[in-house]
Design a protein around this motif. Structure first.
Motif, PDB file in Angstrom:
ATOM      1  N   THR A  28      -3.123  14.418   9.139  1.00 11.26           N
ATOM      2  CA  THR A  28      -4.113  13.452   9.623  1.00 11.26           C
ATOM      3  C   THR A  28      -3.383  12.165   9.992  1.00 11.26           C
ATOM      4  OG1 THR A  28      -5.834  14.339   8.162  1.00 11.26           O
ATOM      5  CG2 THR A  28      -6.180  12.118   9.044  1.00 11.26           C
ATOM      6  N   VAL A  29      -3.577  11.696  11.217  1.00  9.63           N
ATOM      7  CA  VAL A  29      -2.930  10.459  11.668  1.00  9.63           C
ATOM      8  C   VAL A  29      -3.951   9.331  11.662  1.00  9.63           C
ATOM      9  CG1 VAL A  29      -1.743   9.295  13.574  1.00  9.63           C
ATOM     10  CG2 VAL A  29      -1.272  11.725  13.094  1.00  9.63           C
ATOM     11  N   ILE A  30      -3.576   8.214  11.077  1.00  7.53           N
ATOM     12  CA  ILE A  30      -4.443   7.038  11.006  1.00  7.53           C
ATOM     13  C   ILE A  30      -3.740   5.880  11.706  1.00  7.53           C
ATOM     14  CG2 ILE A  30      -5.578   5.384   9.470  1.00  7.53           C
ATOM     15  CD1 ILE A  30      -5.687   7.575   7.346  1.00  7.53           C
ATOM     16  N   ASN A  31      -4.386   5.314  12.683  1.00  4.05           N
ATOM     17  CA  ASN A  31      -3.818   4.192  13.430  1.00  4.05           C
ATOM     18  C   ASN A  31      -4.211   2.876  12.749  1.00  4.05           C
ATOM     19  OD1 ASN A  31      -4.353   2.746  16.750  1.00  4.05           O
ATOM     20  ND2 ASN A  31      -2.563   2.636  15.418  1.00  4.05           N
ATOM     21  N   GLU A  32      -3.407   2.478  11.767  1.00  8.00           N
ATOM     22  CA  GLU A  32      -3.682   1.288  10.968  1.00  8.00           C
ATOM     23  C   GLU A  32      -2.375   0.625  10.558  1.00  8.00           C
ATOM     24  OE1 GLU A  32      -6.466  -0.138  10.159  1.00  8.00           O
ATOM     25  OE2 GLU A  32      -8.037   1.350  10.520  1.00  8.00           O
ATOM     26  N   ASP A  33      -2.508  -0.615  10.104  1.00  7.47           N
ATOM     27  CA  ASP A  33      -1.408  -1.340   9.476  1.00  7.47           C
ATOM     28  C   ASP A  33      -1.450  -0.992   7.995  1.00  7.47           C
ATOM     29  OD1 ASP A  33       0.288  -3.154   8.265  1.00  7.47           O
ATOM     30  OD2 ASP A  33      -0.506  -4.915   9.304  1.00  7.47           O
ATOM     31  N   ILE A  34      -0.388  -0.402   7.463  1.00  4.73           N
ATOM     32  CA  ILE A  34      -0.391   0.042   6.068  1.00  4.73           C
ATOM     33  C   ILE A  34      -0.667  -1.106   5.106  1.00  4.73           C
ATOM     34  CG2 ILE A  34       2.101  -0.252   5.760  1.00  4.73           C
ATOM     35  CD1 ILE A  34      -0.164   2.488   4.204  1.00  4.73           C
ATOM     36  N   LEU A  35      -0.303  -2.330   5.505  1.00  7.10           N
ATOM     37  CA  LEU A  35      -0.538  -3.482   4.628  1.00  7.10           C
ATOM     38  C   LEU A  35      -2.019  -3.814   4.501  1.00  7.10           C
ATOM     39  CD1 LEU A  35       2.383  -5.863   5.684  1.00  7.10           C
ATOM     40  CD2 LEU A  35       2.258  -4.376   3.681  1.00  7.10           C
ATOM     41  N   ILE A  48       6.758  -2.213   0.051  1.00  2.00           N
ATOM     42  CA  ILE A  48       7.050  -1.731  -1.306  1.00  2.00           C
ATOM     43  C   ILE A  48       6.166  -2.432  -2.327  1.00  2.00           C
ATOM     44  CG2 ILE A  48       8.807  -1.706  -3.126  1.00  2.00           C
ATOM     45  CD1 ILE A  48      10.882  -1.268  -0.925  1.00  2.00           C
ATOM     46  N   MET A  49       6.031  -3.749  -2.197  1.00  2.80           N
ATOM     47  CA  MET A  49       5.203  -4.489  -3.151  1.00  2.80           C
ATOM     48  C   MET A  49       3.723  -4.120  -3.001  1.00  2.80           C
ATOM     49  SD  MET A  49       7.476  -5.798  -4.844  1.00  2.80           S
ATOM     50  CE  MET A  49       6.288  -6.451  -6.023  1.00  2.80           C
ATOM     51  N   LYS A  50       3.291  -3.842  -1.788  1.00  2.00           N
ATOM     52  CA  LYS A  50       1.918  -3.381  -1.564  1.00  2.00           C
ATOM     53  C   LYS A  50       1.675  -2.073  -2.318  1.00  2.00           C
ATOM     54  CE  LYS A  50      -1.816  -1.893   0.892  1.00  2.00           C
ATOM     55  NZ  LYS A  50      -3.117  -2.510   1.107  1.00  2.00           N
ATOM     56  N   LEU A  51       2.612  -1.146  -2.216  1.00  2.00           N
ATOM     57  CA  LEU A  51       2.465   0.142  -2.873  1.00  2.00           C
ATOM     58  C   LEU A  51       2.373  -0.010  -4.388  1.00  2.00           C
ATOM     59  CD1 LEU A  51       5.046   2.220  -0.786  1.00  2.00           C
ATOM     60  CD2 LEU A  51       2.553   2.357  -0.650  1.00  2.00           C
ATOM     61  N   PHE A  52       3.189  -0.888  -4.934  1.00  2.00           N
ATOM     62  CA  PHE A  52       3.194  -1.078  -6.387  1.00  2.00           C
ATOM     63  C   PHE A  52       2.003  -1.907  -6.869  1.00  2.00           C
ATOM     64  CE2 PHE A  52       8.021  -0.434  -6.383  1.00  2.00           C
ATOM     65  CZ  PHE A  52       7.915   0.855  -6.867  1.00  2.00           C
ATOM     66  N   GLU A  53       1.797  -3.041  -6.237  1.00  2.00           N
ATOM     67  CA  GLU A  53       0.804  -3.984  -6.748  1.00  2.00           C
ATOM     68  C   GLU A  53      -0.631  -3.531  -6.513  1.00  2.00           C
ATOM     69  OE1 GLU A  53       1.984  -7.680  -4.947  1.00  2.00           O
ATOM     70  OE2 GLU A  53       3.416  -8.111  -6.554  1.00  2.00           O
ATOM     71  N   SER A  54      -0.832  -2.581  -5.607  1.00  2.00           N
ATOM     72  CA  SER A  54      -2.176  -2.062  -5.389  1.00  2.00           C
ATOM     73  C   SER A  54      -2.638  -1.201  -6.565  1.00  2.00           C
ATOM     74  CB  SER A  54      -2.210  -1.221  -4.109  1.00  2.00           C
ATOM     75  OG  SER A  54      -1.445  -0.030  -4.278  1.00  2.00           O
ATOM     76  N   HIS A  55      -1.670  -0.749  -7.385  1.00  2.00           N
ATOM     77  CA  HIS A  55      -1.962   0.142  -8.514  1.00  2.00           C
ATOM     78  C   HIS A  55      -2.727   1.382  -8.054  1.00  2.00           C
ATOM     79  CE1 HIS A  55      -0.355  -2.519 -11.592  1.00  2.00           C
ATOM     80  NE2 HIS A  55      -0.954  -3.522 -10.975  1.00  2.00           N
ATOM     81  N   ALA A  56      -2.483   1.775  -6.806  1.00  2.00           N
ATOM     82  CA  ALA A  56      -3.079   2.999  -6.273  1.00  2.00           C
ATOM     83  C   ALA A  56      -2.373   4.204  -6.899  1.00  2.00           C
ATOM     84  CB  ALA A  56      -2.938   3.032  -4.756  1.00  2.00           C
ATOM     85  N   PRO A  57      -3.010   5.368  -6.893  1.00  2.00           N
ATOM     86  CA  PRO A  57      -2.386   6.553  -7.502  1.00  2.00           C
ATOM     87  C   PRO A  57      -1.202   7.060  -6.672  1.00  2.00           C
ATOM     88  CG  PRO A  57      -4.485   7.140  -6.471  1.00  2.00           C
ATOM     89  CD  PRO A  57      -4.384   5.649  -6.421  1.00  2.00           C
ATOM     90  N   ILE A  58      -0.007   6.683  -7.086  1.00  2.00           N
ATOM     91  CA  ILE A  58       1.242   7.091  -6.437  1.00  2.00           C
ATOM     92  C   ILE A  58       2.222   7.437  -7.541  1.00  2.00           C
ATOM     93  CG2 ILE A  58       3.204   6.320  -5.058  1.00  2.00           C
ATOM     94  CD1 ILE A  58       1.269   4.324  -3.687  1.00  2.00           C
ATOM     95  N   ASP A  59       2.810   8.632  -7.502  1.00  2.00           N
ATOM     96  CA  ASP A  59       3.749   8.958  -8.577  1.00  2.00           C
ATOM     97  C   ASP A  59       5.206   8.965  -8.128  1.00  2.00           C
ATOM     98  OD1 ASP A  59       3.804  11.276  -7.120  1.00  2.00           O
ATOM     99  OD2 ASP A  59       2.855  12.528  -8.636  1.00  2.00           O
ATOM    100  N   LEU A  60       5.437   9.020  -6.808  1.00  2.00           N
ATOM    101  CA  LEU A  60       6.816   9.046  -6.323  1.00  2.00           C
ATOM    102  C   LEU A  60       6.869   8.425  -4.933  1.00  2.00           C
ATOM    103  CD1 LEU A  60       9.619  10.191  -7.253  1.00  2.00           C
ATOM    104  CD2 LEU A  60       9.154  12.141  -5.771  1.00  2.00           C
ATOM    105  N   ILE A  61       7.860   7.561  -4.723  1.00  2.00           N
ATOM    106  CA  ILE A  61       8.064   6.922  -3.421  1.00  2.00           C
ATOM    107  C   ILE A  61       9.486   7.235  -2.977  1.00  2.00           C
ATOM    108  CG2 ILE A  61       8.132   4.734  -2.173  1.00  2.00           C
ATOM    109  CD1 ILE A  61       6.260   3.578  -4.332  1.00  2.00           C
ATOM    110  N   THR A  62       9.622   7.918  -1.847  1.00  2.00           N
ATOM    111  CA  THR A  62      10.940   8.241  -1.303  1.00  2.00           C
ATOM    112  C   THR A  62      11.028   7.606   0.072  1.00  2.00           C
ATOM    113  OG1 THR A  62      10.880  10.356  -2.477  1.00  2.00           O
ATOM    114  CG2 THR A  62      12.571  10.082  -0.786  1.00  2.00           C
ATOM    115  N   ILE A  63      11.885   6.603   0.197  1.00  2.00           N
ATOM    116  CA  ILE A  63      11.907   5.814   1.423  1.00  2.00           C
ATOM    117  C   ILE A  63      13.330   5.606   1.924  1.00  2.00           C
ATOM    118  CG2 ILE A  63       9.742   4.553   1.110  1.00  2.00           C
ATOM    119  CD1 ILE A  63      11.280   2.363  -0.294  1.00  2.00           C
ATOM    120  N   MET A  64      13.433   5.515   3.239  1.00  2.00           N
ATOM    121  CA  MET A  64      14.705   5.170   3.846  1.00  2.00           C
ATOM    122  C   MET A  64      14.655   3.706   4.248  1.00  2.00           C
ATOM    123  SD  MET A  64      16.955   7.209   6.614  1.00  2.00           S
ATOM    124  CE  MET A  64      15.576   7.520   7.712  1.00  2.00           C
TER     125      MET A  64
END
Length: 311
Positions: free
Chosen positions: A96-103, A135-151
Protein backbone atom coordinates in the motif's frame (compact mmCIF):
# COMPACT_ATOMS: atom_id res chain seq x y z
CA UNK A 1 8.15 -4.29 -15.11
CA UNK A 2 11.82 -5.30 -14.55
CA UNK A 3 13.18 -6.07 -11.12
CA UNK A 4 14.77 -2.90 -9.81
CA UNK A 5 18.00 -2.69 -7.85
CA UNK A 6 20.33 -2.49 -10.84
CA UNK A 7 21.60 0.50 -12.76
CA UNK A 8 19.93 -0.71 -15.97
CA UNK A 9 16.54 -1.32 -14.34
CA UNK A 10 16.59 1.98 -12.49
CA UNK A 11 17.62 4.03 -15.52
CA UNK A 12 14.90 2.38 -17.61
CA UNK A 13 12.23 3.52 -15.15
CA UNK A 14 13.68 7.02 -14.83
CA UNK A 15 13.74 7.48 -18.62
CA UNK A 16 10.25 6.05 -19.06
CA UNK A 17 8.78 8.64 -16.72
CA UNK A 18 11.28 11.42 -17.50
CA UNK A 19 11.86 11.63 -13.76
CA UNK A 20 13.91 14.52 -12.39
CA UNK A 21 15.53 14.18 -8.97
CA UNK A 22 14.31 16.57 -6.32
CA UNK A 23 17.26 17.84 -4.32
CA UNK A 24 14.93 19.00 -1.54
CA UNK A 25 13.93 15.37 -0.92
CA UNK A 26 17.49 14.02 -0.85
CA UNK A 27 16.73 11.30 -3.42
CA UNK A 28 19.38 8.63 -4.05
CA UNK A 29 18.23 5.25 -5.43
CA UNK A 30 20.09 2.07 -4.48
CA UNK A 31 21.31 -0.03 -7.43
CA UNK A 32 23.13 -2.92 -5.71
CA UNK A 33 21.08 -6.14 -5.29
CA UNK A 34 23.48 -7.50 -2.68
CA UNK A 35 23.03 -4.42 -0.47
CA UNK A 36 19.25 -4.59 -0.91
CA UNK A 37 19.22 -8.22 0.18
CA UNK A 38 21.43 -7.32 3.14
CA UNK A 39 18.98 -4.66 4.32
CA UNK A 40 16.00 -7.03 4.14
CA UNK A 41 18.00 -9.74 5.89
CA UNK A 42 19.13 -7.37 8.65
CA UNK A 43 15.52 -6.32 9.23
CA UNK A 44 14.53 -9.95 9.75
CA UNK A 45 11.46 -9.52 7.56
CA UNK A 46 9.15 -12.53 7.41
CA UNK A 47 5.70 -13.39 6.07
CA UNK A 48 4.05 -12.49 9.38
CA UNK A 49 5.46 -8.96 9.35
CA UNK A 50 3.94 -5.66 8.29
CA UNK A 51 6.74 -3.35 7.17
CA UNK A 52 6.51 0.42 7.30
CA UNK A 53 8.83 1.73 4.59
CA UNK A 54 9.71 5.42 4.63
CA UNK A 55 10.61 6.99 1.28
CA UNK A 56 10.27 4.10 -1.19
CA UNK A 57 11.46 6.25 -4.12
CA UNK A 58 10.74 4.29 -7.30
CA UNK A 59 10.05 1.11 -5.32
CA UNK A 60 13.47 -0.55 -5.42
CA UNK A 61 13.68 -1.72 -1.80
CA UNK A 62 9.88 -2.06 -1.71
CA UNK A 63 10.01 -4.91 -4.24
CA UNK A 64 12.48 -6.84 -2.09
CA UNK A 65 10.43 -6.23 1.06
CA UNK A 66 7.17 -7.25 -0.63
CA UNK A 67 8.64 -10.63 -1.58
CA UNK A 68 9.40 -11.42 2.07
CA UNK A 69 6.80 -9.54 4.17
CA UNK A 70 3.12 -10.19 4.70
CA UNK A 71 2.43 -6.58 3.81
CA UNK A 72 4.25 -3.30 3.18
CA UNK A 73 3.01 0.22 3.88
CA UNK A 74 5.19 2.63 1.88
CA UNK A 75 5.00 6.33 2.75
CA UNK A 76 6.29 8.62 0.00
CA UNK A 77 6.25 12.43 0.15
CA UNK A 78 7.02 13.13 -3.54
CA UNK A 79 3.81 13.26 -5.60
CA UNK A 80 5.83 12.77 -8.81
CA UNK A 81 6.83 9.26 -7.66
CA UNK A 82 3.30 7.99 -7.06
CA UNK A 83 2.53 6.99 -10.70
CA UNK A 84 5.95 5.36 -10.94
CA UNK A 85 5.27 3.33 -7.80
CA UNK A 86 1.89 2.28 -9.21
CA UNK A 87 3.82 0.84 -12.15
CA UNK A 88 6.85 -0.72 -10.42
CA UNK A 89 4.74 -2.26 -7.65
CA UNK A 90 1.80 -3.39 -9.81
CA UNK A 91 2.70 -7.05 -9.31
CA UNK A 92 2.72 -6.76 -5.51
CA UNK A 93 -0.84 -6.72 -4.11
CA UNK A 94 0.52 -6.72 -0.54
CA UNK A 95 1.90 -3.16 -0.92
CA UNK A 96 0.00 0.00 0.00
CA UNK A 97 1.48 3.35 -1.04
CA UNK A 98 0.58 6.48 0.92
CA UNK A 99 1.46 9.90 -0.45
CA UNK A 100 2.24 11.71 2.81
CA UNK A 101 5.00 13.34 4.81
CA UNK A 102 6.04 10.73 7.39
CA UNK A 103 6.56 13.51 9.95
CA UNK A 104 2.83 14.25 9.75
CA UNK A 105 1.60 10.65 9.77
CA UNK A 106 -0.06 9.27 12.91
CA UNK A 107 1.91 6.01 13.03
CA UNK A 108 -0.10 4.57 15.92
CA UNK A 109 -3.35 5.09 14.01
CA UNK A 110 -1.75 3.63 10.88
CA UNK A 111 -0.87 0.53 12.88
CA UNK A 112 -4.44 0.18 14.10
CA UNK A 113 -5.90 0.63 10.62
CA UNK A 114 -3.41 -1.44 8.63
CA UNK A 115 -1.93 -3.94 11.10
CA UNK A 116 -4.56 -4.50 13.82
CA UNK A 117 -2.44 -2.46 16.26
CA UNK A 118 0.50 -4.86 16.03
CA UNK A 119 4.08 -3.51 15.84
CA UNK A 120 5.58 -2.46 12.52
CA UNK A 121 9.06 -3.24 11.37
CA UNK A 122 10.40 0.01 9.95
CA UNK A 123 12.78 -0.14 6.99
CA UNK A 124 14.04 2.94 5.16
CA UNK A 125 16.72 4.59 3.10
CA UNK A 126 16.51 7.95 4.88
CA UNK A 127 17.37 11.28 3.26
CA UNK A 128 20.41 12.71 5.02
CA UNK A 129 18.87 16.12 5.61
CA UNK A 130 15.97 14.82 7.69
CA UNK A 131 17.37 11.68 9.33
CA UNK A 132 17.27 12.89 12.93
CA UNK A 133 13.70 14.30 12.87
CA UNK A 134 12.39 11.04 11.40
CA UNK A 135 14.20 8.87 13.94
CA UNK A 136 12.95 11.00 16.82
CA UNK A 137 9.43 10.93 15.38
CA UNK A 138 9.51 7.13 15.34
CA UNK A 139 10.68 6.93 18.94
CA UNK A 140 8.81 9.79 20.56
CA UNK A 141 5.47 8.85 19.01
CA UNK A 142 5.57 5.68 21.15
CA UNK A 143 3.85 3.95 18.24
CA UNK A 144 4.07 0.14 18.09
CA UNK A 145 7.48 -0.42 16.46
CA UNK A 146 9.81 -3.22 17.51
CA UNK A 147 12.65 -2.87 15.00
CA UNK A 148 13.99 -0.03 12.85
CA UNK A 149 16.46 -0.85 10.07
CA UNK A 150 17.59 2.24 8.23
CA UNK A 151 20.27 3.36 5.84
CA UNK A 152 21.78 6.70 6.79
CA UNK A 153 24.97 8.69 6.33
CA UNK A 154 27.82 6.68 7.88
CA UNK A 155 28.79 9.55 10.16
CA UNK A 156 25.26 9.63 11.59
CA UNK A 157 25.14 5.85 12.05
CA UNK A 158 28.43 5.95 13.96
CA UNK A 159 27.15 8.84 16.10
CA UNK A 160 24.19 6.74 17.20
CA UNK A 161 26.55 4.14 18.69
CA UNK A 162 28.99 6.55 20.36
CA UNK A 163 29.52 6.64 24.10
CA UNK A 164 30.67 9.34 26.56
CA UNK A 165 33.93 11.12 25.90
CA UNK A 166 33.74 11.15 22.11
CA UNK A 167 33.36 14.30 20.02
CA UNK A 168 30.61 12.53 18.04
CA UNK A 169 28.66 11.65 21.19
CA UNK A 170 25.65 13.89 21.65
CA UNK A 171 21.89 14.27 21.96
CA UNK A 172 21.18 11.85 19.09
CA UNK A 173 23.44 9.19 20.64
CA UNK A 174 21.63 9.45 23.96
CA UNK A 175 18.15 9.46 22.44
CA UNK A 176 18.81 6.41 20.28
CA UNK A 177 20.42 4.51 23.16
CA UNK A 178 17.56 5.42 25.52
CA UNK A 179 15.01 3.85 23.21
CA UNK A 180 16.97 1.10 21.46
CA UNK A 181 20.09 -0.98 21.01
CA UNK A 182 21.93 0.34 17.90
CA UNK A 183 24.07 -1.91 15.70
CA UNK A 184 25.68 -1.06 12.35
CA UNK A 185 25.15 -4.09 10.11
CA UNK A 186 26.46 -2.98 6.69
CA UNK A 187 28.34 -0.22 4.90
CA UNK A 188 27.20 1.02 1.49
CA UNK A 189 29.65 2.94 -0.75
CA UNK A 190 28.47 6.01 -2.65
CA UNK A 191 28.85 4.16 -5.96
CA UNK A 192 25.89 1.92 -5.05
CA UNK A 193 23.45 4.77 -5.71
CA UNK A 194 22.00 6.80 -8.55
CA UNK A 195 22.88 9.63 -8.25
CA UNK A 196 25.94 8.92 -6.12
CA UNK A 197 25.95 10.92 -2.86
CA UNK A 198 29.09 12.69 -1.73
CA UNK A 199 29.45 10.51 1.38
CA UNK A 200 29.19 6.84 2.27
CA UNK A 201 26.14 5.26 3.89
CA UNK A 202 25.62 2.60 6.52
CA UNK A 203 22.73 0.37 7.50
CA UNK A 204 21.99 0.51 11.22
CA UNK A 205 19.53 -1.68 13.08
CA UNK A 206 17.80 -0.18 16.12
CA UNK A 207 16.24 -2.88 18.30
CA UNK A 208 13.57 -1.22 20.39
CA UNK A 209 13.72 -1.77 24.16
CA UNK A 210 10.54 -2.91 25.87
CA UNK A 211 11.63 -0.66 28.73
CA UNK A 212 14.38 1.99 28.59
CA UNK A 213 17.67 1.03 30.27
CA UNK A 214 17.21 3.90 32.74
CA UNK A 215 14.15 5.11 34.64
CA UNK A 216 13.31 8.80 34.93
CA UNK A 217 10.51 10.78 36.54
CA UNK A 218 9.86 12.87 33.43
CA UNK A 219 11.05 11.66 30.02
CA UNK A 220 10.30 14.99 28.33
CA UNK A 221 12.40 16.85 30.91
CA UNK A 222 15.28 14.41 30.40
CA UNK A 223 15.46 15.23 26.70
CA UNK A 224 15.12 18.95 27.29
CA UNK A 225 18.08 18.62 29.65
CA UNK A 226 20.09 16.58 27.14
CA UNK A 227 19.48 19.03 24.29
CA UNK A 228 20.48 21.94 26.52
CA UNK A 229 23.66 20.09 27.53
CA UNK A 230 24.86 19.87 23.92
CA UNK A 231 23.62 23.17 22.51
CA UNK A 232 26.90 24.79 23.50
CA UNK A 233 29.34 21.89 23.56
CA UNK A 234 32.41 23.96 24.45
CA UNK A 235 30.82 25.28 27.64
CA UNK A 236 30.74 23.42 30.92
CA UNK A 237 27.51 21.65 31.74
CA UNK A 238 26.75 24.16 34.50
CA UNK A 239 27.01 27.10 32.11
CA UNK A 240 25.15 25.31 29.34
CA UNK A 241 22.19 24.47 31.56
CA UNK A 242 22.18 27.84 33.29
CA UNK A 243 21.97 29.67 29.95
CA UNK A 244 19.49 27.33 28.24
CA UNK A 245 16.17 28.72 27.07
CA UNK A 246 13.13 26.74 28.13
CA UNK A 247 14.95 25.07 31.00
CA UNK A 248 14.26 26.67 34.40
CA UNK A 249 17.61 25.69 35.90
CA UNK A 250 20.10 28.15 37.38
CA UNK A 251 23.84 27.67 37.35
CA UNK A 252 23.77 27.31 41.14
CA UNK A 253 21.12 24.59 40.95
CA UNK A 254 23.02 22.72 38.26
CA UNK A 255 26.24 22.90 40.28
CA UNK A 256 24.48 21.70 43.42
CA UNK A 257 22.94 18.75 41.58
CA UNK A 258 26.31 17.73 40.16
CA UNK A 259 27.89 17.89 43.61
CA UNK A 260 25.09 15.71 44.97
CA UNK A 261 25.88 13.10 42.30
CA UNK A 262 29.62 13.31 42.96
CA UNK A 263 30.31 14.76 39.50
CA UNK A 264 32.87 17.58 38.99
CA UNK A 265 31.25 20.99 38.45
CA UNK A 266 33.53 21.76 35.48
CA UNK A 267 32.42 18.72 33.49
CA UNK A 268 31.00 19.00 29.96
CA UNK A 269 27.87 17.24 28.75
CA UNK A 270 29.80 14.91 26.44
CA UNK A 271 31.38 13.23 29.48
CA UNK A 272 28.12 12.10 31.11
CA UNK A 273 26.60 8.68 30.52
CA UNK A 274 22.91 8.07 29.93
CA UNK A 275 22.57 6.84 33.50
CA UNK A 276 24.19 10.01 34.87
CA UNK A 277 21.89 12.17 32.73
CA UNK A 278 18.90 10.26 34.10
CA UNK A 279 19.95 10.85 37.71
CA UNK A 280 20.71 14.51 37.02
CA UNK A 281 17.35 14.87 35.30
CA UNK A 282 15.46 13.54 38.31
CA UNK A 283 17.22 15.94 40.68
CA UNK A 284 16.65 19.02 38.51
CA UNK A 285 13.13 17.98 37.55
CA UNK A 286 12.23 17.85 41.23
CA UNK A 287 13.79 21.29 41.73
CA UNK A 288 11.78 22.68 38.78
CA UNK A 289 8.55 21.17 40.16
CA UNK A 290 9.19 22.77 43.57
CA UNK A 291 9.71 26.18 41.97
CA UNK A 292 6.55 25.87 39.91
CA UNK A 293 4.63 24.79 42.99
CA UNK A 294 5.82 27.73 45.04
CA UNK A 295 4.77 30.16 42.31
CA UNK A 296 1.31 28.64 41.89
CA UNK A 297 -1.43 31.04 43.15
CA UNK A 298 -3.21 28.29 45.09
CA UNK A 299 0.04 27.21 46.71
CA UNK A 300 0.75 30.81 47.75
CA UNK A 301 -2.77 31.12 49.18
CA UNK A 302 -2.39 27.91 51.17
CA UNK A 303 0.98 29.10 52.45
CA UNK A 304 -0.56 32.40 53.64
CA UNK A 305 -3.36 30.50 55.39
CA UNK A 306 -0.84 28.21 57.13
CA UNK A 307 1.13 31.26 58.32
CA UNK A 308 -2.02 32.96 59.66
CA UNK A 309 -2.95 29.81 61.53
CA UNK A 310 0.52 29.61 63.03
CA UNK A 311 0.21 33.19 64.21
Amino acid sequence: MPKLGTAAGTLEVLRKYDFHFQKKYGQNFLIDPNKLEAIVEAAGVGEEDCVLEIGPGIGTLTQYLAERAGSVIAVEIDQALIPILSDTLSEYPNVTVINEDILKVDIARLSREKNAGRPFKVVANLPYYITTPIIMKLFESHAPIDLITIMVQTEVAERMQEGPGSKEYGALSLAVQYYSRPEIVAHVPAGCFIPAPKVGSSVIRLTRYEEPPVTVKDEAFLFRLIRASFNQRRKTLVNGLGNAEGLAVTKAEAAEALRTLGIPENIRGEALSLEQFARLSDLLCQKEAEKKGSSDPQTKKNTRIERQEDE
